[in-house]
Each structure stands twice: as C-alpha cells, then as structure tokens.
Design a protein around this motif. Sequence first.
Motif, PDB file in Angstrom:
ATOM      1  N   PRO A 304       0.840  -1.211   0.000  1.00  0.00           N
ATOM      2  CA  PRO A 304       0.000   0.000   0.000  1.00  0.00           C
ATOM      3  C   PRO A 304       0.869   1.253   0.000  1.00  0.00           C
ATOM      4  O   PRO A 304       1.961   1.259   0.560  1.00  0.00           O
ATOM      5  CB  PRO A 304      -0.795  -0.118   1.303  1.00  0.00           C
ATOM      6  CG  PRO A 304      -0.063  -1.123   2.143  1.00  0.00           C
ATOM      7  CD  PRO A 304       0.625  -2.046   1.187  1.00  0.00           C
ATOM      8  N   THR A 305       0.383   2.288  -0.653  1.00  0.00           N
ATOM      9  CA  THR A 305       1.063   3.573  -0.641  1.00  0.00           C
ATOM     10  C   THR A 305       1.397   3.961   0.800  1.00  0.00           C
ATOM     11  O   THR A 305       0.531   3.858   1.680  1.00  0.00           O
ATOM     12  CB  THR A 305       0.132   4.662  -1.220  1.00  0.00           C
ATOM     13  OG1 THR A 305      -0.514   4.131  -2.371  1.00  0.00           O
ATOM     14  CG2 THR A 305       0.892   5.916  -1.559  1.00  0.00           C
ATOM     15  N   SER A 306       2.603   4.388   1.017  1.00  0.00           N
ATOM     16  CA  SER A 306       3.010   4.731   2.386  1.00  0.00           C
ATOM     17  C   SER A 306       2.494   6.089   2.833  1.00  0.00           C
ATOM     18  O   SER A 306       2.413   6.370   4.028  1.00  0.00           O
ATOM     19  CB  SER A 306       4.538   4.684   2.490  1.00  0.00           C
ATOM     20  OG  SER A 306       4.985   3.373   2.215  1.00  0.00           O
ATOM     21  N   SER A 307       2.140   6.919   1.870  1.00  0.00           N
ATOM     22  CA  SER A 307       1.636   8.250   2.231  1.00  0.00           C
ATOM     23  C   SER A 307       0.157   8.152   2.576  1.00  0.00           C
ATOM     24  O   SER A 307      -0.673   7.901   1.709  1.00  0.00           O
ATOM     25  CB  SER A 307       1.830   9.210   1.049  1.00  0.00           C
ATOM     26  OG  SER A 307       3.189   9.293   0.719  1.00  0.00           O
ATOM     27  N   ILE A 308      -0.151   8.352   3.839  1.00  0.00           N
ATOM     28  CA  ILE A 308      -1.541   8.277   4.296  1.00  0.00           C
ATOM     29  C   ILE A 308      -1.845   9.449   5.211  1.00  0.00           C
ATOM     30  O   ILE A 308      -0.936  10.131   5.698  1.00  0.00           O
ATOM     31  CB  ILE A 308      -1.809   6.950   5.049  1.00  0.00           C
ATOM     32  CG1 ILE A 308      -0.692   6.704   6.087  1.00  0.00           C
ATOM     33  CG2 ILE A 308      -1.901   5.788   4.075  1.00  0.00           C
ATOM     34  CD1 ILE A 308      -0.875   5.469   6.920  1.00  0.00           C
ATOM     35  N   LEU A 309      -3.156   9.672   5.428  1.00  0.00           N
ATOM     36  CA  LEU A 309      -3.548  10.849   6.214  1.00  0.00           C
ATOM     37  C   LEU A 309      -3.502  10.597   7.715  1.00  0.00           C
ATOM     38  O   LEU A 309      -3.591  11.544   8.503  1.00  0.00           O
ATOM     39  CB  LEU A 309      -4.955  11.300   5.803  1.00  0.00           C
ATOM     40  CG  LEU A 309      -5.001  12.070   4.474  1.00  0.00           C
ATOM     41  CD1 LEU A 309      -6.439  12.442   4.117  1.00  0.00           C
ATOM     42  CD2 LEU A 309      -4.148  13.347   4.597  1.00  0.00           C
ATOM     43  N   THR A 310      -3.398   9.336   8.128  1.00  0.00           N
ATOM     44  CA  THR A 310      -3.339   9.021   9.550  1.00  0.00           C
ATOM     45  C   THR A 310      -1.917   9.255  10.077  1.00  0.00           C
ATOM     46  O   THR A 310      -0.969   8.761   9.480  1.00  0.00           O
ATOM     47  CB  THR A 310      -3.709   7.543   9.788  1.00  0.00           C
ATOM     48  OG1 THR A 310      -4.946   7.284   9.135  1.00  0.00           O
ATOM     49  CG2 THR A 310      -3.808   7.231  11.271  1.00  0.00           C
ATOM     50  N   PRO A 311      -1.780  10.001  11.161  1.00  0.00           N
ATOM     51  CA  PRO A 311      -0.427  10.263  11.680  1.00  0.00           C
ATOM     52  C   PRO A 311       0.234   8.972  12.130  1.00  0.00           C
ATOM     53  O   PRO A 311      -0.411   8.089  12.706  1.00  0.00           O
ATOM     54  CB  PRO A 311      -0.677  11.185  12.878  1.00  0.00           C
ATOM     55  CG  PRO A 311      -2.062  11.712  12.709  1.00  0.00           C
ATOM     56  CD  PRO A 311      -2.822  10.666  11.963  1.00  0.00           C
ATOM     57  N   ILE A 324       4.079  11.950  11.884  1.00  0.00           N
ATOM     58  CA  ILE A 324       3.982  12.516  10.548  1.00  0.00           C
ATOM     59  C   ILE A 324       2.748  11.973   9.848  1.00  0.00           C
ATOM     60  O   ILE A 324       2.342  10.831  10.046  1.00  0.00           O
ATOM     61  CB  ILE A 324       5.266  12.241   9.730  1.00  0.00           C
ATOM     62  CG1 ILE A 324       5.322  13.145   8.500  1.00  0.00           C
ATOM     63  CG2 ILE A 324       5.362  10.765   9.358  1.00  0.00           C
ATOM     64  CD1 ILE A 324       6.707  13.248   7.908  1.00  0.00           C
ATOM     65  N   LEU A 325       2.135  12.824   9.024  1.00  0.00           N
ATOM     66  CA  LEU A 325       1.077  12.371   8.111  1.00  0.00           C
ATOM     67  C   LEU A 325       1.355  13.064   6.793  1.00  0.00           C
ATOM     68  O   LEU A 325       2.015  14.098   6.739  1.00  0.00           O
ATOM     69  CB  LEU A 325      -0.321  12.697   8.651  1.00  0.00           C
ATOM     70  CG  LEU A 325      -0.718  14.161   8.831  1.00  0.00           C
ATOM     71  CD1 LEU A 325      -1.212  14.799   7.530  1.00  0.00           C
ATOM     72  CD2 LEU A 325      -1.844  14.247   9.855  1.00  0.00           C
ATOM     73  N   THR A 326       0.888  12.460   5.717  1.00  0.00           N
ATOM     74  CA  THR A 326       1.230  12.989   4.406  1.00  0.00           C
ATOM     75  C   THR A 326       0.026  13.644   3.768  1.00  0.00           C
ATOM     76  O   THR A 326      -0.969  12.984   3.460  1.00  0.00           O
ATOM     77  CB  THR A 326       1.752  11.871   3.492  1.00  0.00           C
ATOM     78  OG1 THR A 326       2.717  11.130   4.219  1.00  0.00           O
ATOM     79  CG2 THR A 326       2.385  12.453   2.256  1.00  0.00           C
ATOM     80  N   LYS A 327       0.133  14.936   3.567  1.00  0.00           N
ATOM     81  CA  LYS A 327      -0.911  15.645   2.854  1.00  0.00           C
ATOM     82  C   LYS A 327      -0.531  15.724   1.383  1.00  0.00           C
ATOM     83  O   LYS A 327       0.581  15.413   0.992  1.00  0.00           O
ATOM     84  CB  LYS A 327      -1.084  17.046   3.431  1.00  0.00           C
ATOM     85  CG  LYS A 327      -1.844  17.051   4.752  1.00  0.00           C
ATOM     86  CD  LYS A 327      -1.842  18.415   5.396  1.00  0.00           C
ATOM     87  CE  LYS A 327      -0.483  18.702   6.048  1.00  0.00           C
ATOM     88  NZ  LYS A 327      -0.521  19.876   6.941  1.00  0.00           N
ATOM     89  N   GLY A 328      -1.476  16.182   0.588  1.00  0.00           N
ATOM     90  CA  GLY A 328      -1.126  16.478  -0.804  1.00  0.00           C
ATOM     91  C   GLY A 328      -1.459  15.352  -1.755  1.00  0.00           C
ATOM     92  O   GLY A 328      -2.246  14.462  -1.440  1.00  0.00           O
ATOM     93  N   ARG A 329      -0.840  15.407  -2.904  1.00  0.00           N
ATOM     94  CA  ARG A 329      -1.173  14.536  -4.032  1.00  0.00           C
ATOM     95  C   ARG A 329      -0.619  13.135  -3.841  1.00  0.00           C
ATOM     96  O   ARG A 329       0.595  12.956  -3.827  1.00  0.00           O
ATOM     97  CB  ARG A 329      -0.570  15.120  -5.308  1.00  0.00           C
ATOM     98  CG  ARG A 329      -0.711  16.614  -5.415  1.00  0.00           C
ATOM     99  CD  ARG A 329       0.092  17.180  -6.552  1.00  0.00           C
ATOM    100  NE  ARG A 329       1.540  17.106  -6.321  1.00  0.00           N
ATOM    101  CZ  ARG A 329       2.433  17.824  -6.979  1.00  0.00           C
ATOM    102  NH1 ARG A 329       2.043  18.669  -7.918  1.00  0.00           N
ATOM    103  NH2 ARG A 329       3.714  17.690  -6.735  1.00  0.00           N
TER     104      ARG A 329
END
Lengths: 388, 388, 388, 388
Positions: A304-311, A324-329
């Motif tokens: 799964p994509t590692s960039s997620i909205l959950t911290p 950390i959480l990843t915002k954006g595209r």
Amino acid sequence: MSFNSFGHLFRVTTFGESHGVALGCVVDGCPPRIPIEAAEIQAFLDRRRPGQSRFTTQRREPDAVKILSGVFTDPETGAQVTTGTPIALLIENTDQRSKDYGAIKDAYRPGHADYTYDVKYGIRDYRGGGRSSARETAARVAAGAIARKVVPGLSVRAALVQVGRHTIDRARWDWDEVDKNPFFCPDAEAARVFADFLDDVRKAGSSVGAVVEVIAEGVTPGLGAPVYGKLDADLAAALMGINAVKGVEIGAGFASAALTGEENADEMRLGNDGAPRFLTNHAGGVLGGISTGQPLVCRFAVKPTSSILTPRATVNRFGEETEILTKGRHDPCVGIRAVPVAEAMVACVVADHYLRQRGQVGTPPDWPFARPAGAPEEIPAAHTKVRE
Amino acid sequence: MSFNSFGHLFRVTTFGESHGVALGCVVDGCPPRIPIEAAEIQAFLDRRRPGQSRFTTQRREPDAVKILSGVFTDPETGAQVTTGTPIALLIENTDQRSKDYGAIKDAYRPGHADYTYDVKYGIRDYRGGGRSSARETAARVAAGAIARKVVPGLSVRAALVQVGRHTIDRARWDWDEVDKNPFFCPDAEAARVFADFLDDVRKAGSSVGAVVEVIAEGVTPGLGAPVYGKLDADLAAALMGINAVKGVEIGAGFASAALTGEENADEMRLGNDGAPRFLTNHAGGVLGGISTGQPLVCRFAVKPTSSILTPRATVNRFGEETEILTKGRHDPCVGIRAVPVAEAMVACVVADHYLRQRGQVGTPPDWPFARPAGAPEEIPAAHTKVRE
Amino acid sequence: MSFNSFGHLFRVTTFGESHGVALGCVVDGCPPRIPIEAAEIQAFLDRRRPGQSRFTTQRREPDAVKILSGVFTDPETGAQVTTGTPIALLIENTDQRSKDYGAIKDAYRPGHADYTYDVKYGIRDYRGGGRSSARETAARVAAGAIARKVVPGLSVRAALVQVGRHTIDRARWDWDEVDKNPFFCPDAEAARVFADFLDDVRKAGSSVGAVVEVIAEGVTPGLGAPVYGKLDADLAAALMGINAVKGVEIGAGFASAALTGEENADEMRLGNDGAPRFLTNHAGGVLGGISTGQPLVCRFAVKPTSSILTPRATVNRFGEETEILTKGRHDPCVGIRAVPVAEAMVACVVADHYLRQRGQVGTPPDWPFARPAGAPEEIPAAHTKVRE
Amino acid sequence: MSFNSFGHLFRVTTFGESHGVALGCVVDGCPPRIPIEAAEIQAFLDRRRPGQSRFTTQRREPDAVKILSGVFTDPETGAQVTTGTPIALLIENTDQRSKDYGAIKDAYRPGHADYTYDVKYGIRDYRGGGRSSARETAARVAAGAIARKVVPGLSVRAALVQVGRHTIDRARWDWDEVDKNPFFCPDAEAARVFADFLDDVRKAGSSVGAVVEVIAEGVTPGLGAPVYGKLDADLAAALMGINAVKGVEIGAGFASAALTGEENADEMRLGNDGAPRFLTNHAGGVLGGISTGQPLVCRFAVKPTSSILTPRATVNRFGEETEILTKGRHDPCVGIRAVPVAEAMVACVVADHYLRQRGQVGTPPDWPFARPAGAPEEIPAAHTKVRE
C-alpha cells in the motif's frame, strides 16, 4: 555496476529527481535502423501519466518526452530511425510547486525511503521523494517503448489482478477491458468492485496494496543464461526494482510449493506444424532460466502507498521522536500506476536477453534437432492457475 | 555481463557440470587479510551435501573443496588469509557413474531445462542435468562461506517453513531446531509432519514443493542502490536464480497486497541508546531498495522436483512424441537442499553491497544527523506476518 | 558493457551527436556531499571550447552546461552538493548551421569514421561527424570536472609537448606557461615555434599530428588491479579512446625498450619523514598495474586532423570511386584540444580506481609495515626522459 | 568490474599465483558447438612455455592444461565441442621449488610490483612474484586459443621487432622465420643480432627491453564501439595489461604525430570485386574506434626485466633501507615471451567485439550501400611505416 543502469547489451541508465530540473534516460546498445518517433514513446508515457482519474495522484504534468540523440533520418525510407548510438530521452519537470516541505524535510515518513537515503548518503533531495519518487518510472516507460521494438513480434501486456483482498475472476479475463477502466483491470466486473473499494480507501485517507500480472508473448525460446542472469532472475530483479514491490513470482509461483511433480510438469506434444507444444505453462515460460517460447507469466505484489492521512510515529534527522502524516497529491493504490511500468521493465529484460543470445549464439538458431516451441494452441496466455 | 557470474565488487563466477571433471568458482574482489581455511568452507558444503537423509538425493560425494589460489600466510599472525587476488575453489566430481543415459539423452524431461538448453545452445551435457544440475549450487555455497566473512557481524540463516501444504507454526520458531532435523525446519513438530508427509511422497515416486525463509541479521543500514541494483532487487535475482525457485518475496511480500497503509507502515521510535528503532518489520529490512538495519527477511517458493516416477508425455530432439520417467537418485523435495544455498546467495548479495557502499560512500558513514537503526529490541527477527 | 560508458564505480555514460539537439553525460556512482557548482564544470568546458584562437576550429558555441539532477542543497552548509544519485549534465547544441552536407553525406572521408560507422550500423548521422565528432569530448570534460573532486588532493595537468616534428625543451617546462599560449604548451619558446609552424600548416589547408603529456599528482598508492583493469591498462584505454589518438605510453614508455634493467629500475630510499621515496620515475607511477604514489606520467600521440583541403581519393556509399576534400571549420592540429580532454579522462580513471580500492580494501589502508611513498622530493613530476 | 576478468560477451577470468597450487581461467560466453581439444590449447601453451632456450627463464614446467568444464561430445559429429557454458581451464604448478625467499620476502625489488601489492593489500604472496608473475599469462594464452576459434577466418600473429636498440629490417619480414628462432623474430638476420646481443646481456646479469608487433587479419569490419570500448581502446588496455608493457600504439602510432593529414590519410578505391579497398593502412585497421576490415596492426614496448644481478637500492616492509639483487631463474628479455601472450590478448579482444557486434547489430550486416572492405590487395599486412 548497476547503481542506476539496467541491462547489459540493451542498457538503460536513468537519472533525475521528482522535483528537479528534468528526468530521463540514456538507452545504450539499441540496434540501429529501428524506426522510432517521439510520439510512439509519448503514447506509453501518456498511459502511465498520473492524474488521469481520481484513483491516481493528482499531480498533472504533460510528461512530454524529447529525443536528444541517437536517431537520424534513414536515407532510404525517410523515416526517423535509431543509429546504434545512445538514445537520450528527456522529460522536463514542469509542475514543481514551491510548497513547504517542512514536515518531510526532517522527519522520516514510515514506509518511504527517507530514512534509508539519509543513512546511506547523508543527504537527500526530499522534494516529492527526490530520486525515490515513482516519477522516476517515467524514464523506464520511455525506455521500454524502445525495447518493445527491438524484439520482432514481442507483445508485453500487464493488468491489475488484485486490489486489497479483491481479486479478478480469471474466467472473465479480457485484454480489451484493460484500457477501458482506470485500473488496467482485465475483468470489467472486478473493475467496478475496485472502484467502489478504492473510493472508500481514498476518502478515508488510507491506501491499499495490489497484485499486477505481466504477460509477454512472442518471446523467442532460448533467451536467458544458465546460472546467473537467468531470464527469470532478471525478471525478478526488474519487477522487484519497481517502487513498492515486495514480491515477484513466475508461472505457478508461490502456488507451486503446494503442487506435486505430476501436477507441475508441463508436458509436451507436437503441434500440427510438427513443432513442440507445451500442454500447460506452470513454468511461466522459463525452464532452467531459459525461455521456452511459451508466454512469460509474471506476477508481483505492490505494498500500500506509504503516504496516508493518519499520523504515524517516527523520528527525525535530529534524533527526536515525532509524528507525521502525508498531505497532498498521492495515490490510494500505487499498484495501478505500476502496470505500464511493469510492461516496460519486462520489455527491457527481454530485449536485453534477445541481444545477448544473438551475441553468444547467433540468430536464428538453426539446430538440426530442435525447433522452437510455440505457445500451446488451445491455452490462453494467462492460463496459469494461481493461488488466490 | 553475467552469464555465469554474480555480484560486482564481490564477484563470483562458477563453472562445471554435474558429471564433468570438476566444478568450482572464482571469487574475485574479496578484501585482503580475511582469515579463511578450507575447513570453514567445507563445513558449509557438508551441510548442503546430498545423501545425508532419505529425503535428499542418494548421490554420495565427499564434495571436498580445495583452495587453489588467493590465500597466503599472514606474516604477522601465521594464519592463512585472503590476499585480495582471486580465490579459486575446486570440487572434483568423484561419483560419475557410467550409467546409460539413453532416455534423457534425447528426450526432454518436463520441468527440466533439457529442452531449453537444446533450443538455446544446440547441444547439452545431459549427464545428470549437466550445467543445470543443482550440483552447481555447491560452488555457490563455497563462495557464500567467504562472503559471510566479508561483512563484520553478519549472520545469515535460513529455514524450511513449508512443504507441500504443510506450514510451520511461527510461534514455535526455534533456530536451534534447524540443524536437528533433516529439513532445516525451525519447528520440531512441523518437522515430524514433514517427515511423514515426505515419506509418502517419496514412496509414491512423487515430489512436492516447498517454501524457504532466509533471515540476515547484522546488515549495515544504507546498503543498496536507489533504482537498479536495489538491495531487494538483487536479493530477488539471487534467490530466483536458485534452481527450481518460482517466487520470491521480501518482508510482508505478497501479503502486503491486502494490507492498508496504516497496517503496513513500520513506525519508528528511539531506543534506549538514542538510535532509531522500527516497531515492526513489514519492509523486511529494505526501504526504497536500501537496507534499514533491520533483519532482511526473504521467502521463496521452490517447485516440486521435476524428476518423478510417473511417466509424462514429452517430445525428443528428433521431433518425435514420447514418454519419460526419471529413475535413479533424486530428491522428493528439492526445497530442502535449497536452504544452505539460499543462505550463501544472500551472504554474497550483502557482501557485494557492503563493498559497493564502502566504495561509493566510505565506511562507516558518520553523518551528523542520522545514526543507523538497529533491529527492534523486543521483536524477533522472523516476526513478519506472512500469508499462509 | 561499455559501448558508451566508462568506469565502474565512478561511471560516466555520454550521449549526443555533433549537430543533434544536445549532448551530455550521466555520472553515476559519485560519492555524496561533494560541493559542486555548474560554474566549476563550465570553467573546464571553457578551456576546451574551440574557436578561441586561429589554431582551433572556428565553430563558436557557448557550450553552456546545465546540471539536471543529482545535486541538492546541503542542509548544514547551504552549498550545492552531490547527493549520490546520478548527475546528468546537458549541453545544448546551438550552432547547427543548416549547411549542405552533400559531399560528406555519401562519400567516406579518409581518416574519418564515416566508412566504419556505415559498415557497422548501416546508417550514420553525417552532420559534423555525428557521434564520432570531437564535440562528444565536451561531455567527458564535464564529467572530469566532477571526477577531480572525488579524490582528495588530486591534481591532473596536461600539456602539448610535440607538434609535427617540433618538440618542447623539457628543461624549460613551466606549468604556468600552459595557459598563456593557445597550445597548452609548457615551453614558451616552443609555443612560438608551434605558432609559426601551425600558421603555415593552416594556410596550406593541411594538418599535423601532436603529442600530449598528462601528469597526475596526488594519486594514492595502491590504486589499480593486479591483472585486468590495471591502472595503466585503464589509462591506456582512456587515452586511446580519445578521438584521433594512435599511441599511448606510461613513464619511460617506448623508450624503455632500449633501456637496461639497471637504467630502468626506480630505486627506493627513505625520505626524511621515514616514508619510502623513489629516486626516479621510469615507471610513470605504476608498477604491476598499481599506483606507486609517484606522479602518473602518460603520453599519447594524436594523428593529424583528417579534414584537409587537398582532395583525397575515396569511395561513396553507392559503391563508386570519387574524391573528397573538407571545407569549413576545422583544426589544423586536433591534438591541441585533446589536452583538456586527456586531463578529464585521467581524472575519471583515477576517481574510479580510488572508489574501487576503497570498496575492496577500505581506506585509508593502515598497514603495519608499509606507508605510502610520496613523490621523490627533489625530482620534478615530468622528469621522465622520453624518446625524442 | 574487472579486477581479474577481461571482455564482456567473451569473458575471461583468470586466477592463480606463480607458486600456488594451480592457475587457470574461466572462459564465459563462448559460443556453443565450437570444436576444441585440450591439445589445441596445449600447442599455444607450449609455444609460450619458458625454458625452451637460454634466452628465457629456466623454470621448466610442463604447463599441462586440463579442460574442467564447458565441453561435450557433439551427438552428430562425435567431436568434442563447446556447450556455451563456462569453460574452466586448469594448469597445475609442479615446479614449486621450496627455496628460501628471505630476500624478496621483505624487501621491495625495484621495478617489480612488490611494493605496490603490499601497499594495496597489506599482504602479498611473494613466492615467484605471486599473482604479478608472468606465469599468470599462461592462463591468457589458454583463453586465447579458444578466442581464435570464435571468429571465422581470424588470424592473429605477433613478432619481436626490436630488442634493446636493435630493430628488424622490415624489408626482410618473413612470417615463416618467426618460429625458427627463439625470439619470434620475423627477420632471420636480426635474430642473429638479437642472439649475440642477448648473450652479452645475459652473461652480464643484465636485461633489456623490446618491442613486439601484433597483426590480426580477417577482422570483420564494423567491430568496436563509438566512444568507450573502442576497438583500439580495448586493444590498448589488453596489451598495456601484459606484464612489463609501458607503451602501445596502433597503425602509424607515435609516428603519426609527425605526419601531415595528406600523408596520414588512407585513401580508398574499389577492388576488382567492387568492394572498397584502402590504399594504405596508417590507421592500423581502426577508424573512429571501429575496425575497417584491414589488418589490425599494434605495437607495444616491453621494459627490461626488473630482475637483475646488480644490487639496487631499496627499502623493506619494516621501513629500513637495504639493497637487493635477484638470483635464480629469469629472462634477460621478458619481451620474448610476451609475443604469444600478445596474440592471445588480441584474439580475446576481437572475439569479444565480434560477439558484441553480432549482439547489437546482427551478422552478417547486409547493408544496401556498403560492403565490407578487405585488406588492400597489393599491400602486405605489416606494411605500416613505423618510427625507428
């Protein structure tokens, strides 16, 4: 050495970071006099380009490719052809938003290469993932477009066969469906399931893994090497080298662990043309590291994509604990965009081995006692039974 | 090029056929002044040697290794050490029964490389499988014994975790059990199940596949390359290049397809020593192609032995249909003997990347802002949850 | 493979034709955190750039280099540094006169690669020599600018020591003179002789050969490989690979054929610091393929420019006999522009072997019984007596 | 990487020390179905073997070669042929006198690789020069015997053309003389001069340098690579990589520095068969790094043997000044034995490029507009005018 190169006779070297000036590749060793236009390469890039549906990252870039070298006008035909010298392909980065990278600049995103790049090099271009960004795969797709033309009669196609726990029904496999849905899914019904499922995933700011299958047809038998650089070993490296891939299998793959020798044996008969035919393809087109002439069948798992909205808990480069959480595209399922990349990688591997075989043995091999076996006449390319 | 070589800075070239005069390897690029005795290499070869139980081929050969070059007496210590020049290792073939090869001489055994070698080269040494025989892996095991000594603190261990449909119980994983049963199985109870099952398989003249897991501990973080020659890509090639392997996975592997990003993320905290710690190891020790410092966790599937007593339909090199069955010495489960081979291959990959990293970046990297992360203190090496 | 790549750990791949869109290179394997600015690379390109005197081709191009990738801002120092990922360098072609190539399009210019490219590839980009143009060497000079920074303390300088039959007087060797005349000549008086001589050659539409000498100082002892990839073998390949070079020698070179063992032996003593010193340098800094720590001394011969105003007999690609003469922009002595190229090639070889040695052996080697020998204290770098 | 390997598609890896157990090589990538017997290889080894006259070292070893792998009986012809798998060749060391190495064990012989090996590796096998001994070249000669058979119609011959200041008279060049004197000298009269001169040198315990010329005929046009891995660059590396070689030149070589463009141009005409012919061969068979189809003409300089009876000043590994002289078996002119080695190296380079060209471009290239040019009909292969 192969820090950033791939292949031996058909050799691809890529360069470039996600948010740098440009990315691209140099294709060295391509045979001369192969007709190639930028538009042909562009067509494959357009297929990979993100931002074409709500299921892939919304970064919108034209990914326009320029051919810098290695082509010239054929004096006989007037067509643009390869010259045998290095073909440099350039894709300029245009969508370099000047955003604030504060968070990912110093903290290591779990699942990403942030920490490992910093440990390895002591420095990293953190903008958009830098060199570890999936954007680098555009260069591979461009190189693959050339590789496809090196091997006469080669066809390489890939499809998404699993998203999360949802798998396709192989009985409904239809290659024509692949380009009709945003998932490169060969099963129209499964594509609808994927869409609903991924909408939920996306809205939750989450992500999910996937499985991709690649089929190469028209692969000359005899390609590969007996011990190292086996065709399947090189395919495994090529596919495992795609971002986020965690597993690769050929033919029956992991399912073969549970088979008996009787079940697994691909028996042979003669076809109507007197040439050998295999009755099944558990081998996935490779025996002893060498192609059989049957379709190459590879499958690989994408995490799964590692960039997620959950911290998520992490540390930063100052040796402090943080979150950390990843915002954006970002893609809810990075496996989707791996489909055209996988085709390109397989095409590059086959092209390389095609030239290597021609180098060592010459071509066409004209042995008195063995003619290349074609694919089984009655058996579909993607027939291999897989674990599900 | 890598027809029969593996690695870049730590480079292994093997040679030899199953029933030829001898087989062996040349290890080039080994650092100098590493103490090495033939007996150390022999110990690993003895572990791989067939004929040690009723579950592996009854070919009995001493597999005695000779060091032909590349070592000398250290003038200070008096120990035999590497000199930095190529280390040639030789294993003479002694058990070359002059048997009748009539059947396999001309007919292609399904699942074997007979057909593909003939198509590729127009000729093959059919005696015992020639170059495609698993006997070649003795040379790899010998090379691996040297590779292990190149990386300070490196430990590479493998175990059989599945035979047919029978899997181990990971809660019972005990490395001490591995050398107490003929299967390299870390679960004593599963070993008993394997024994009963394989006795049946053997008596039926059948065969079955298996899954092997390899764990490398003490792998310096920062090993690997960002795009091609990723550490996991090289591991995949190394393991897929072992005879009969059809699938390879790292960390969570194929199971990661069904995970969410939240589940898959290996979060980080600081250990008591202030160094980063990962809380899980779904990544299997590799992020972005670069080692994290956590244990490398690889798994691979081995297909069932292709040599079985049941006749199978095939063709011969004269273009005729025929049937074939394989008599003589063979393993009911070739996956067992793959265990020490897998350890050797992983050791070679790690040694190569260790030297490559030292070449490009120097060692130890002394970055001001990142210290290598060790393994999670409380988490066992083989902790990764796998699909079963 | 090395169709268009050079080096192993420090690996340079170049691309581009003389009159194509652009040329450039990808430098892979460069250590991270080396400060580098485009301006530093540009300075070396400016030195190589033609059209700076009446003695080199009047093609005027800015040869402006762009760094496309592989650099980033060091968070500590704020300087632009390498990141360890591939550094792509691009030089766009701006002076592509749309001239008529009628003559050289079909006929093979004697001494040029026209015929051989056509025989090899069946097609060639004839515009300005295409890939075989000396313009490609700009990419090497750019790569060399980076290579120089990889090896601490390395200095690589070259000079023109012979033009036609006119040689320098080694007693007048002064490195400061090299950049004061348009010939990179270390002997001011010889430079005046060269100028007069070359004016005559140029006015006659003729051309003449030359000899260039390259001296590398600060080369760590221990670089090289014992059998293949010897340091001097790699230097020979690097220099012979420069356009129009027909001979390469190291140290005493061809003159050593006429020496006795007594004359040729470079005796050793201890310096005031207790470290070994060589009393002479007939070896040119290499013994047994491995650097001694003395200056590397290489010399190479460049043939006269093949483009001359006198018509020469040739054939064309239609299989007809014809004559050809070369009009337009050309150097009367292509050896002059080989000077900065040679420096770059030697720097690349040394950088590559520096990283290879660090990879295999580690650095600095801290042997108990041998300390690196410096250059002889009282002997100038370019002292080697040569055949004249 | 190429610490101890040479070539890409035809790849030779050698191993072994002068007084170790054995030396040998692995030839990887050889095309299949080439007839080869150990006796054919032995014939070339016998030609290189020392101790055949008073002018070469008196070490007497049978140098008996064994083929360990990579060959098998052709089922059609019954001949032993290559199989396409690695060919391992072994030469056991039998003459390992247990002599006292006291002097050279610790002290560095000037001109030898003693010091550099110790600095590089921190250890060396000092017995007979260990890995740096010319004995290693036996493995190259063995490999070269195979390489010769890879390229149809290839002939590679070498000759000694200068000893000390004594050169041959090219007008008396007669290949038949080469095997009639102990110097491989093509000029019977010069051979007598060499004999007298070397007798004096030998009696004085001195040594002297030499120049060797190699001519390869039957080299397909189109072999080579345009920028790196140029055919002449690879030849330069191959010849410079022979022990004691200090200079290499192709065609007119260093003499071309003094030529004008008019003199140096090899004009072309059509032969009676309509194929292109060169009128001269200043290029030595290579233009732009690619073979012209004319004979390859290479020359290289060998320094005087470093082992002499006159004491020379040196240091030892304890950091003390001392003197050393070399007793025992040694050549007064090591250039003599370089002759068969040079043939082997050139054969390996040509074989490698032959396979590389076949790989990239296919063979025979059937271009519509260019047919390969043969050697000039009326011009002898060794015609090139050289500096003397």
